[in-house]
Design a protein around this motif. Sequence first.
Motif, PDB file in Angstrom:
ATOM      1  N   ASN A   1      -8.336  -1.677  -0.217  1.00 54.91           N
ATOM      2  CA  ASN A   1      -7.643  -0.390  -0.183  1.00 54.91           C
ATOM      3  C   ASN A   1      -7.001  -0.040  -1.524  1.00 54.91           C
ATOM      4  O   ASN A   1      -6.194   0.895  -1.601  1.00 54.91           O
ATOM      5  N   LEU A   2      -7.372  -0.761  -2.574  1.00 54.51           N
ATOM      6  CA  LEU A   2      -6.831  -0.470  -3.897  1.00 54.51           C
ATOM      7  C   LEU A   2      -7.461   0.807  -4.467  1.00 54.51           C
ATOM      8  O   LEU A   2      -8.673   1.001  -4.366  1.00 54.51           O
ATOM      9  N   PRO A   3      -6.647   1.660  -5.105  1.00 52.62           N
ATOM     10  CA  PRO A   3      -7.221   2.802  -5.823  1.00 52.62           C
ATOM     11  C   PRO A   3      -8.082   2.319  -6.988  1.00 52.62           C
ATOM     12  O   PRO A   3      -7.908   1.197  -7.486  1.00 52.62           O
TER      13      PRO A   3
ATOM     14  N   LEU B   1       0.827  -1.208   0.000  1.00 50.56           N
ATOM     15  CA  LEU B   1       0.000   0.000   0.000  1.00 50.56           C
ATOM     16  C   LEU B   1       0.861   1.256   0.000  1.00 50.56           C
ATOM     17  O   LEU B   1       0.524   2.259  -0.654  1.00 50.56           O
ATOM     18  N   ASP B   2       1.983   1.227   0.709  1.00 45.42           N
ATOM     19  CA  ASP B   2       2.880   2.386   0.743  1.00 45.42           C
ATOM     20  C   ASP B   2       3.544   2.634  -0.602  1.00 45.42           C
ATOM     21  O   ASP B   2       3.963   3.764  -0.893  1.00 45.42           O
ATOM     22  N   ALA B   3       3.673   1.589  -1.418  1.00 46.36           N
ATOM     23  CA  ALA B   3       4.339   1.735  -2.720  1.00 46.36           C
ATOM     24  C   ALA B   3       3.409   2.274  -3.804  1.00 46.36           C
ATOM     25  O   ALA B   3       3.869   2.681  -4.879  1.00 46.36           O
TER      26      ALA B   3
ATOM     27  N   LEU C   1      -0.706  -1.473 -12.186  1.00 44.31           N
ATOM     28  CA  LEU C   1      -0.761  -2.916 -11.951  1.00 44.31           C
ATOM     29  C   LEU C   1       0.038  -3.289 -10.706  1.00 44.31           C
ATOM     30  O   LEU C   1       1.102  -2.720 -10.446  1.00 44.31           O
ATOM     31  N   ILE C   2      -0.496  -4.232  -9.949  1.00 42.00           N
ATOM     32  CA  ILE C   2       0.234  -4.873  -8.854  1.00 42.00           C
ATOM     33  C   ILE C   2       0.250  -6.370  -9.141  1.00 42.00           C
ATOM     34  O   ILE C   2      -0.809  -6.995  -9.263  1.00 42.00           O
TER      35      ILE C   2
END
Length: 365
Positions: free
Chosen positions: A183-185, A149-151, A158-159
């Motif tokens: 908590n994804l944008p 989340l901090d990154a 993409l994650i």
Amino acid sequence: MKFKEYFLGAPLYKDEKTTESLKAKYKIKNLVKMSSNENMLGPSPKAVKAMQDYLAEIHRYPTFSDSTFRDALVETMGRGTTRDHFVSGNGGCDVLSMIAMAFLSPGDEFIFHRPTFPIYQSVSCRMGAKPVTIDLNRETFKYNVDDILDAITDHTRLIFLANPNNPTGNILTAKQMDRLVNNLPSNTLLVADEVYYHYVTSPDYPDTLEYVFQGKNVLILHSFSKAFGLAGIRLGYGIARPELIRYIARAREAYHSSSLAIQAGIAALSDTEHIQKTVSTTKEGRAWLCEKLNELGVQTWLSETNFIMCKPSKDVTEIVHELLKREIMIRPMDGFYLPTHFRVTVGLPKDNEKFINALKEVLGV
């Protein structure tokens, strides 16, 4: 001719040497391959027969659509899925490439961990995207949701999350996944690479399909290269909400899927006996190998896959070399940023025993 700098700079996947070239180099007749996480039992007999039966038709183009394959996935998976929840490709890597093509542009960012499957970086850098790496703790290799989340920035598209992870074998738990997904944008897609899901025993493994039904920005990746034993035909698929699938499917070429691959995939899905035997044999072999490796003083990590990551006290390059002389092929982890580790695939009982006996000789235990 002007070449794209970011395309030239994309890392190339480091392939293994072929078994035939290694046999010639080491002057050996046989080679037990325990390096590529393949199914030690081979392909489903039903899949082999389906391909053999179709050979007389390979002069014809495949059908333009892969709908029959996606219908077979629906029949197998159930749970309210439809063919519109699936997109297929020529292996999981092809699906990853389609995802990168669909969502990444120069200047965008993608997040991945180290160590993990290197293809995430390759397919994304080819699109001009910027890699954002998260280094896993070198003692536990456990995922940390806070780090992910901090990154995330306004440029994150993409994650990539291997779950279970390759080469470490560990998982992101259901509780961790829930926190991450929620908590994804809105403009970031989580790619949950679950190609080893058949081998997971942990009750804490997340049910990511539920996020798909909830309309979350989650795409699940599956492959026929592992438990199904069909690595050579190249077949994989993604699962996501229909809106995402329709968009990603625009990256598919005309006649994208091989007829033989589709026939084999449909037949393999129906062969539950072969899958069950594969999984049970793998789990038994995994437990036995971990016990014997630890007895030899080799550090291992809890694995939810068909392979085990190992850290010996001796130089890995020398171990690989000496094992090849003894007709055993394992995978050094230098290409995964771990030059002091190796990975071994769970094999047949006789192959596991041969590996342990050979390693015992090499380590001088």
